[in-house]
Design a protein around this motif. Structure first.
Motif, PDB file in Angstrom:
ATOM      1  N   UNK A 177       0.830  -1.208   0.000  1.00  0.00           N
ATOM      2  CA  UNK A 177       0.000   0.000   0.000  1.00  0.00           C
ATOM      3  C   UNK A 177       0.861   1.252   0.000  1.00  0.00           C
ATOM      4  N   UNK A 178       1.946   1.243   0.780  1.00  0.00           N
ATOM      5  CA  UNK A 178       2.881   2.364   0.776  1.00  0.00           C
ATOM      6  C   UNK A 178       3.429   2.586  -0.634  1.00  0.00           C
ATOM      7  N   UNK A 179       3.836   1.488  -1.304  1.00  0.00           N
ATOM      8  CA  UNK A 179       4.430   1.592  -2.637  1.00  0.00           C
ATOM      9  C   UNK A 179       3.421   2.109  -3.661  1.00  0.00           C
ATOM     10  N   UNK A 180       2.208   1.559  -3.644  1.00  0.00           N
ATOM     11  CA  UNK A 180       1.188   1.964  -4.626  1.00  0.00           C
ATOM     12  C   UNK A 180       0.833   3.438  -4.453  1.00  0.00           C
ATOM     13  N   UNK A 181       0.581   3.849  -3.217  1.00  0.00           N
ATOM     14  CA  UNK A 181       0.202   5.243  -2.975  1.00  0.00           C
ATOM     15  C   UNK A 181       1.362   6.195  -3.278  1.00  0.00           C
ATOM     16  N   UNK A 182       2.570   5.766  -2.965  1.00  0.00           N
ATOM     17  CA  UNK A 182       3.728   6.601  -3.262  1.00  0.00           C
ATOM     18  C   UNK A 182       3.938   6.810  -4.754  1.00  0.00           C
ATOM     19  N   UNK A 183       3.506   5.832  -5.559  1.00  0.00           N
ATOM     20  CA  UNK A 183       3.667   5.917  -7.020  1.00  0.00           C
ATOM     21  C   UNK A 183       2.483   6.607  -7.712  1.00  0.00           C
ATOM     22  N   UNK A 184       1.441   6.957  -6.947  1.00  0.00           N
ATOM     23  CA  UNK A 184       0.248   7.558  -7.553  1.00  0.00           C
ATOM     24  C   UNK A 184       0.546   8.787  -8.416  1.00  0.00           C
ATOM     25  N   UNK A 185       1.395   9.721  -7.973  1.00  0.00           N
ATOM     26  CA  UNK A 185       1.661  10.888  -8.839  1.00  0.00           C
ATOM     27  C   UNK A 185       2.221  10.501 -10.208  1.00  0.00           C
ATOM     28  N   UNK A 186       2.986   9.423 -10.284  1.00  0.00           N
ATOM     29  CA  UNK A 186       3.502   8.949 -11.568  1.00  0.00           C
ATOM     30  C   UNK A 186       2.444   8.164 -12.339  1.00  0.00           C
ATOM     31  N   UNK A 187       1.718   7.305 -11.651  1.00  0.00           N
ATOM     32  CA  UNK A 187       0.740   6.449 -12.310  1.00  0.00           C
ATOM     33  C   UNK A 187      -0.446   7.238 -12.864  1.00  0.00           C
ATOM     34  N   UNK A 188      -0.742   8.391 -12.288  1.00  0.00           N
ATOM     35  CA  UNK A 188      -1.884   9.183 -12.731  1.00  0.00           C
ATOM     36  C   UNK A 188      -1.567  10.055 -13.956  1.00  0.00           C
ATOM     37  N   UNK A 189      -0.383   9.917 -14.518  1.00  0.00           N
ATOM     38  CA  UNK A 189      -0.019  10.757 -15.657  1.00  0.00           C
ATOM     39  C   UNK A 189      -0.619  10.267 -16.969  1.00  0.00           C
ATOM     40  N   UNK A 190      -0.947   8.983 -17.061  1.00  0.00           N
ATOM     41  CA  UNK A 190      -1.580   8.455 -18.282  1.00  0.00           C
ATOM     42  C   UNK A 190      -2.828   7.673 -17.890  1.00  0.00           C
TER      43      UNK A 190
END
Length: 407
Positions: free
Chosen positions: A276-289
């Motif tokens: 959960x820490x990893x997924x949420x931490x990557x949200x700013x990158x994952x939300x770009x496309x």
């Protein structure tokens, strides 16, 4: 797995549907009752308040009743609350009905989890809890979209009548499928015994892990729509489908968590929180496309709900002598996480940190959850070491006494 678990899942499906469907029906309810949208939003809060108050209160009040009878009674209260919601003449009556509908929620899941674990072998207990929770996650995939669609076409009152019908089906299933000897043959410790469990430090640490871990989820999920539209570029009309993907991820995570926790409960909990820490931490990158944003929604549901069964089981194990109240309190903790997580995510947005900042706030909460879980693990190890030393001391004393008698 026993068919009795199906009865619990049917009840969970109805509860999950009525809990989340109000979000989709708010515009229709507001227009029909001639109230503002923010005022209508209090209907969501009224249900959550009912859960938080009802979970420990009803679990404690029914401590000496058979758990089978308790489950049926709780589902009957659920039916009444939803029927009154459908018939509510105004906003005040609807608020009261939504509060009433929320009262049995936590106690049903809490007592249901205790019953579910009693229906199976010890090595399948986490899996049995996950199968009961399956009704809740499937509600997000099927029940909520279908109920929302029904409300939009037939009126929101029809939705709550339909949910009441699901509750009646659950009552029939519980009466037919829950074996009386399993529901009534459990230890009955009474109110004093149940309340005594809340003096346990490990129980409170487990509840704290639930608040922090699921607070992480709701910090992000409460603001997932603006992330998907403003950052990922999705149209408003696509959000419903994307939220269904969250339900798919939650269902997969729930089943995976139950299976893994039966083999290694603590490792599953730590792994889920770390994910959960990893997924949420990557949200700013994952939300770009758009493609990676859809993946992020699925992964969020999966990572969060992997922890559901181990957390529920851990609370029950820490209160093994009287698990019903502690198990129900865990559901209250879940709803506190809902409110607290949404508030913390909102603070990040209000501070101007950007549309994806609630996800980063959620990552921080998940780190806190890992910390609380680590403290709980340390406390368990210390207590285990002390218990082992005591047993060795007693065994040594008994051996010396036996040698003295022989001498």
């Amino acid at each position: 797995m026993p068919l009795a678990l199906l009865a619990l899942a049917v009840g969970a499906f109805g509860i999950g549907t009525t809990e989340f469907v109000m979000m989709g029906l708010l515009p229709d309810v507001a227009a029909d009752l001639d109230i503002s949208l923010p005022t209508a939003g209090h209907l969501v809060s009224a249900y959550a308040l009912g859960v938080v108050i009802g979970a420990p209160l009803l679990a404690a009040a029914t401590a000496r009743m058979s758990r089978r009878t308790v489950l049926i009674a709780l589902m009957a209260l659920f039916v009444v609350g939803n029927a009154l919601s459908a018939l509510a003449p105004g906003n005040g009556a609807l608020l009261a009905a939504r509060f009433l509908s929320g009262l049995p929620h936590g106690a049903f899941f809490g007592v249901g989890a205790v019953v579910a674990t009693g229906l199976v072998a010890p090595e399948r207990r986490a899996r049995s809890v996950s199968l009961m929770f399956l009704g809740l996650t499937v509600a997000n995939v099927v029940g909520v979209p279908a109920a929302t669609l029904m409300g939009q076409h037939l009126g929101w009152r029809a939705t709550f009548l339909a949910v009441s019908a699901i509750g009646l089906a659950a009552i029939a299933s519980l009466a037919l499928l829950i074996p009386a000897e399993k529901g009534e043959g459990v230890p009955q410790v009474g109110l004093r015994g149940e309340l005594a469990t809340l003096r346990s430090v490990p129980v409170w640490l487990a509840l704290g892990t639930t608040v922090a871990g699921f607070g992480a989820l709701f910090a992000a999920y409460s603001y997932i729509t603006p992330m998907l539209t403003d950052t990922a570029g999705y149209a408003d009309t696509s959000v419903t489908l994307l939220l269904a993907l969250f339900g798919v991820g939650a269902t997969a995570g729930n089943l995976l968590g139950g299976r893994l926790a039966d083999h290694a409960m603590r490792a599953t909990l730590f792994g889920g929180l770390a994910s959960l820490v990893a997924v949420l931490g990557l949200f700013p990158l994952l939300m770009r496309t758009q493609g990676t944003a859809a993946l992020a929604v699925i992964l969020l549901g999966t990572a969060a709900f992997v922890t559901g069964s181990p957390l529920q089981l851990m609370v029950m194990e820490k209160a093994a002598a009287a698990p019903s109240l502690a198990s129900s309190a865990n559901q209250a903790a879940f709803n506190l996480a809902n409110a607290g997580g949404a508030w913390i995510g909102g603070l990040a947005l209000a501070a101007g940190f950007g549309a994806t900042s609630p996800a980063l706030a959620g990552a921080a909460l998940a780190v806190l959850g890992l910390g609380v879980a680590a403290v709980a693990y340390g406390v368990d190890r210390r207590r285990g070491a002390l218990a082992g030393a005591h047993e060795r001391l007693v065994a040594g004393s008994s051996r010396r006494q036996a040698e003295a008698v022989r001498g």
